[in-house]
Design a protein around this motif. Structure first.
Motif, PDB file in Angstrom:
ATOM      1  N   LEU A  33      41.169  41.497  42.086  1.00 30.37           N
ATOM      2  CA  LEU A  33      42.226  40.408  42.951  1.00 30.37           C
ATOM      3  C   LEU A  33      41.477  39.352  43.550  1.00 30.37           C
ATOM      4  CD1 LEU A  33      43.595  43.556  44.920  1.00 30.37           C
ATOM      5  CD2 LEU A  33      44.979  41.725  43.725  1.00 30.37           C
ATOM      6  N   ASP A  34      40.247  39.354  43.091  1.00 28.28           N
ATOM      7  CA  ASP A  34      39.533  37.863  43.577  1.00 28.28           C
ATOM      8  C   ASP A  34      39.083  36.901  42.528  1.00 28.28           C
ATOM      9  OD1 ASP A  34      39.260  38.283  46.623  1.00 28.28           O
ATOM     10  OD2 ASP A  34      38.274  40.123  45.867  1.00 28.28           O
ATOM     11  N   SER A  35      39.246  37.330  41.424  1.00 30.08           N
ATOM     12  CA  SER A  35      38.763  36.598  40.196  1.00 30.08           C
ATOM     13  C   SER A  35      39.904  35.402  39.803  1.00 30.08           C
ATOM     14  CB  SER A  35      38.760  37.815  38.898  1.00 30.08           C
ATOM     15  OG  SER A  35      38.475  37.059  37.729  1.00 30.08           O
ATOM     16  N   SER A  36      39.316  34.570  39.139  1.00 32.48           N
ATOM     17  CA  SER A  36      40.115  33.406  38.603  1.00 32.48           C
ATOM     18  C   SER A  36      40.333  33.491  37.124  1.00 32.48           C
ATOM     19  CB  SER A  36      39.355  31.913  38.784  1.00 32.48           C
ATOM     20  OG  SER A  36      38.087  32.045  38.214  1.00 32.48           O
ATOM     21  N   LEU A  37      39.916  34.466  36.557  1.00 31.95           N
ATOM     22  CA  LEU A  37      40.121  34.979  35.163  1.00 31.95           C
ATOM     23  C   LEU A  37      41.601  35.409  35.085  1.00 31.95           C
ATOM     24  CD1 LEU A  37      36.948  36.807  34.241  1.00 31.95           C
ATOM     25  CD2 LEU A  37      37.487  34.612  33.706  1.00 31.95           C
ATOM     26  N   PRO A  38      42.102  35.656  33.949  1.00 35.06           N
ATOM     27  CA  PRO A  38      43.518  36.318  33.897  1.00 35.06           C
ATOM     28  C   PRO A  38      43.583  37.747  34.439  1.00 35.06           C
ATOM     29  CG  PRO A  38      42.878  35.472  31.588  1.00 35.06           C
ATOM     30  CD  PRO A  38      41.785  35.272  32.665  1.00 35.06           C
ATOM     31  N   PHE A  39      44.772  38.105  34.956  1.00 35.02           N
ATOM     32  CA  PHE A  39      44.849  39.318  35.809  1.00 35.02           C
ATOM     33  C   PHE A  39      45.965  40.047  35.031  1.00 35.02           C
ATOM     34  CE2 PHE A  39      46.728  41.449  39.225  1.00 35.02           C
ATOM     35  CZ  PHE A  39      45.772  41.976  40.130  1.00 35.02           C
ATOM     36  N   PRO A  40      45.466  41.196  34.505  1.00 35.55           N
ATOM     37  CA  PRO A  40      44.179  41.596  34.169  1.00 35.55           C
ATOM     38  C   PRO A  40      43.444  40.998  33.198  1.00 35.55           C
ATOM     39  CG  PRO A  40      45.827  43.218  33.263  1.00 35.55           C
ATOM     40  CD  PRO A  40      46.580  42.097  33.626  1.00 35.55           C
ATOM     41  N   SER A  41      42.181  41.360  32.915  1.00 39.28           N
ATOM     42  CA  SER A  41      41.203  40.825  32.042  1.00 39.28           C
ATOM     43  C   SER A  41      40.872  41.936  31.292  1.00 39.28           C
ATOM     44  CB  SER A  41      40.090  39.997  32.646  1.00 39.28           C
ATOM     45  OG  SER A  41      40.528  38.778  33.106  1.00 39.28           O
ATOM     46  N   PRO A  42      40.617  41.860  29.849  1.00 32.76           N
ATOM     47  CA  PRO A  42      39.981  42.803  28.945  1.00 32.76           C
ATOM     48  C   PRO A  42      38.497  43.059  29.550  1.00 32.76           C
ATOM     49  CG  PRO A  42      40.998  41.207  27.666  1.00 32.76           C
ATOM     50  CD  PRO A  42      41.141  40.549  28.814  1.00 32.76           C
ATOM     51  N   LEU A  43      37.991  44.164  29.619  1.00 27.06           N
ATOM     52  CA  LEU A  43      36.631  44.664  30.267  1.00 27.06           C
ATOM     53  C   LEU A  43      35.515  43.921  29.392  1.00 27.06           C
ATOM     54  CD1 LEU A  43      34.773  46.229  31.822  1.00 27.06           C
ATOM     55  CD2 LEU A  43      34.951  47.995  30.522  1.00 27.06           C
ATOM     56  N   PRO A  44      35.660  43.721  28.168  1.00 28.70           N
ATOM     57  CA  PRO A  44      34.520  42.897  27.474  1.00 28.70           C
ATOM     58  C   PRO A  44      34.462  41.524  27.837  1.00 28.70           C
ATOM     59  CG  PRO A  44      35.621  44.387  25.791  1.00 28.70           C
ATOM     60  CD  PRO A  44      36.253  44.459  27.214  1.00 28.70           C
ATOM     61  N   SER A  45      35.545  40.634  27.887  1.00 27.68           N
ATOM     62  CA  SER A  45      35.339  39.447  28.537  1.00 27.68           C
ATOM     63  C   SER A  45      35.167  39.452  29.935  1.00 27.68           C
ATOM     64  CB  SER A  45      36.696  38.762  28.053  1.00 27.68           C
ATOM     65  OG  SER A  45      37.734  39.241  28.622  1.00 27.68           O
ATOM     66  N   TYR A  46      35.659  40.157  30.523  1.00 28.49           N
ATOM     67  CA  TYR A  46      35.236  40.067  32.060  1.00 28.49           C
ATOM     68  C   TYR A  46      33.663  40.386  32.394  1.00 28.49           C
ATOM     69  CZ  TYR A  46      35.222  41.318  37.053  1.00 28.49           C
ATOM     70  OH  TYR A  46      35.273  41.484  38.493  1.00 28.49           O
ATOM     71  N   ILE A  47      33.040  41.266  31.520  1.00 25.76           N
ATOM     72  CA  ILE A  47      31.697  41.550  31.667  1.00 25.76           C
ATOM     73  C   ILE A  47      30.963  40.086  31.237  1.00 25.76           C
ATOM     74  CG2 ILE A  47      29.674  42.968  30.604  1.00 25.76           C
ATOM     75  CD1 ILE A  47      31.560  45.143  30.485  1.00 25.76           C
ATOM     76  N   SER A  48      31.279  39.697  30.264  1.00 27.20           N
ATOM     77  CA  SER A  48      30.894  38.497  29.923  1.00 27.20           C
ATOM     78  C   SER A  48      30.705  37.230  30.825  1.00 27.20           C
ATOM     79  CB  SER A  48      30.725  38.066  28.469  1.00 27.20           C
ATOM     80  OG  SER A  48      32.365  37.782  28.446  1.00 27.20           O
ATOM     81  N   GLU A  49      32.074  37.209  31.495  1.00 27.53           N
ATOM     82  CA  GLU A  49      32.404  36.179  32.173  1.00 27.53           C
ATOM     83  C   GLU A  49      32.114  36.202  33.426  1.00 27.53           C
ATOM     84  OE1 GLU A  49      33.451  33.067  31.093  1.00 27.53           O
ATOM     85  OE2 GLU A  49      33.416  33.659  28.914  1.00 27.53           O
ATOM     86  N   THR A  50      32.044  37.475  34.111  1.00 22.92           N
ATOM     87  CA  THR A  50      32.128  37.710  35.731  1.00 22.92           C
ATOM     88  C   THR A  50      30.490  38.298  35.950  1.00 22.92           C
ATOM     89  OG1 THR A  50      34.209  38.181  35.693  1.00 22.92           O
ATOM     90  CG2 THR A  50      32.814  38.849  37.572  1.00 22.92           C
ATOM     91  N   ILE A  51      30.307  39.129  35.079  1.00 27.30           N
ATOM     92  CA  ILE A  51      28.994  39.890  35.323  1.00 27.30           C
ATOM     93  C   ILE A  51      27.799  39.126  34.621  1.00 27.30           C
ATOM     94  CG2 ILE A  51      27.745  42.099  35.162  1.00 27.30           C
ATOM     95  CD1 ILE A  51      30.486  43.368  35.365  1.00 27.30           C
ATOM     96  N   ARG A  52      28.178  38.693  33.374  1.00 25.98           N
ATOM     97  CA  ARG A  52      27.103  37.697  32.820  1.00 25.98           C
ATOM     98  C   ARG A  52      25.982  38.237  32.558  1.00 25.98           C
ATOM     99  NH1 ARG A  52      28.578  31.270  33.858  1.00 25.98           N
ATOM    100  NH2 ARG A  52      30.683  31.499  33.882  1.00 25.98           N
ATOM    101  N   PRO A  53      25.770  39.451  31.725  1.00 30.52           N
ATOM    102  CA  PRO A  53      24.630  40.203  31.497  1.00 30.52           C
ATOM    103  C   PRO A  53      23.450  39.456  30.882  1.00 30.52           C
ATOM    104  CG  PRO A  53      26.207  41.002  30.061  1.00 30.52           C
ATOM    105  CD  PRO A  53      27.005  40.128  31.317  1.00 30.52           C
TER     106      PRO A  53
END
Length: 198
Positions: A74-94
């Motif tokens: 709910l606090d993300s500026s990415l698409p809602f919802p976002s696919p987990l792989p892209s969420y990890i790369s864009e939000t968590i940035r391992p």
């Protein structure tokens, strides 16, 4: 956490998730220091959207049809919802190397258990004198099925010692334990890949 609780209920009611919520999971992100960087967050004042949360809560839905799990943040500026792989790369940035104090841990709780057991009387939103630090939500505080009025700290207090390395028992614990399972960030995608295969 209350917003994610209500989101889970809405996903079930609207037919986006299974009626009993068996395909959705609540994920608390935090660590011992209560300092976790996440990117692409609406509350950030930076161009890259990075912010340092004390803890953060999201919902992940497993797509039994074979597509990638979807992240509802709910606090993300990415698409809602976002696919987990892209969420990890864009939000968590391992790939972004962090000091160990900022390593993120994930408490994954099966939504049907969370909806029965979670409770919050919003005491964490008050200062030491009992005054609201911010306006509380308009809806009633959440009370667990057993009458518990507050246990938020049990979910957001996460330490590396809690993290499991035994994936053979993790799924049993995930579907039976009130507080779910704690994993490290490099295990998040693997866990949800295994869940999707069930």
């Amino acid at each position: 956490e209350e917003n994610v609780y209500l989101l889970c209920k809405k996903l079930c009611t609207d037919g986006i998730a299974n009626a009993e919520g068996s395909d959705i999971f609540v994920v608390f992100i935090s660590n011992e220091k209560k300092q976790i960087p996440l990117w692409n967050q609406k509350a950030s004042h930076r161009a890259d959207g990075v912010i340092l949360w004390d803890y953060h809560v999201i919902c992940i839905q497993v797509n039994q049809g074979g597509g990638p799990p979807q992240v509802w943040d709910l606090d993300s500026s990415l698409p809602f919802p976002s696919p987990l792989p892209s969420y990890i790369s864009e939000t968590i940035r391992p790939s972004f190397k962090l000091f160990s104090d900022f390593n993120r841990l994930f408490r994954v709780v099966h939504a049907p258990i969370f909806l029965r057991c979670f409770a919050s009387d919003r005491r964490h939103m008050k200062d030491s004198d009992g005054n609201w630090m911010q306006e509380p939500p308009l809806h009633e505080p959440i009370v667990a099925e057993d009458g518990t009025v507050h246990n938020l700290n049990e979910y957001m207090d996460i330490s590396a010692a809690d993290a499991t390395n035994d994936f053979s028992s993790i799924k049993h614990e995930l579907y039976t334990q009130k507080h779910g399972v704690v994993i490290k960030e490099n295990q998040l995608e693997e866990l949800f890949s295994q869940i999707a295969l069930q």
